[in-house]
Design an enzyme around this catalytic site. Sequence first.
Site, short mmCIF file in Angstrom:
data_model
loop_
_atom_site.label_atom_id
_atom_site.label_comp_id
_atom_site.label_asym_id
_atom_site.label_seq_id
_atom_site.Cartn_x
_atom_site.Cartn_y
_atom_site.Cartn_z
N GLY A 60 0.82 -1.20 0.00
CA GLY A 60 0.00 0.00 0.00
C GLY A 60 0.86 1.25 0.00
CD GLN A 65 3.22 5.94 2.93
OE1 GLN A 65 2.30 5.36 2.38
NE2 GLN A 65 4.23 5.32 3.49
CB CYS A 110 5.29 2.33 7.61
SG CYS A 110 4.73 3.82 6.80
CG LEU A 111 6.88 1.29 1.54
CD1 LEU A 111 6.19 1.60 0.21
CD2 LEU A 111 8.09 0.43 1.32
CG HIS A 153 -0.74 1.04 7.27
ND1 HIS A 153 0.15 0.48 8.16
CD2 HIS A 153 -0.02 1.95 6.56
CE1 HIS A 153 1.35 1.03 8.00
NE2 HIS A 153 1.26 1.92 7.03
CD GLU A 154 -1.42 2.28 2.58
OE1 GLU A 154 -0.98 3.43 2.42
OE2 GLU A 154 -0.70 1.33 2.91
CG HIS A 157 0.05 6.73 5.73
ND1 HIS A 157 1.09 7.26 6.47
CD2 HIS A 157 0.39 5.43 5.49
CE1 HIS A 157 2.01 6.33 6.67
NE2 HIS A 157 1.60 5.21 6.09
#
Length: 193
Positions: A60, A65, A110-111, A153-154, A157
């Site tokens: 995702g 981000q 997480c990226l 999660h997304e 953000h």
Amino acid sequence: MLTMKNVIREGHPALRKRAEEVVIPPSPEDQQTLKEMMEFLLHSQEPETAEKYDLRPGVGLAAPQINVSKRMIAVRVTDHNDELIDIGLYNPKIISHSIETTYLENGEGCLSVDRDVPGIVPRYSRIKVEGVSHEGETVRMRLKGLPAIVFQHEIDHLNGIMFYDRIEEDDPYKQPLPPNEIIKRNDFDGPFT
């Protein structure tokens, strides 16, 4: 093509802002951004491409981000039936959720976070998400298990929430109140976003 150089890291102020709604129909610029986000996930999951461009595997990605404070997410994950969910959404929102909770046994990643953050991240077991697809159609999706966790999660953000904000600070492994289930992710051990 988006690479890890385009992904901002924790501490960057854009990750803590509430993202703005995308005007529908989306502008060509917003369409291009979402297309590139979806391509990033595809490339990150192809071992040869990921190695060539030094991409961390992701399931995702949210626009904040990549320092775009707009309500756009891309998700590429398989569900409990091994069916691929590969979608980009404008203005996604959770319109209903279960009482039951769940969490990933090995925690979330997480990226935008270059460190391990141990602990239980409680999530709703089942959710219904509504948004506008990359093709411009309003979609509603019922999700459970890993896909439900990824979408939560997304969407977090988009609201300036990092996954570790949901970990109990005084007791990182505190079990959520029952009823709950534990999701094991043996098939994909990469970060989410």
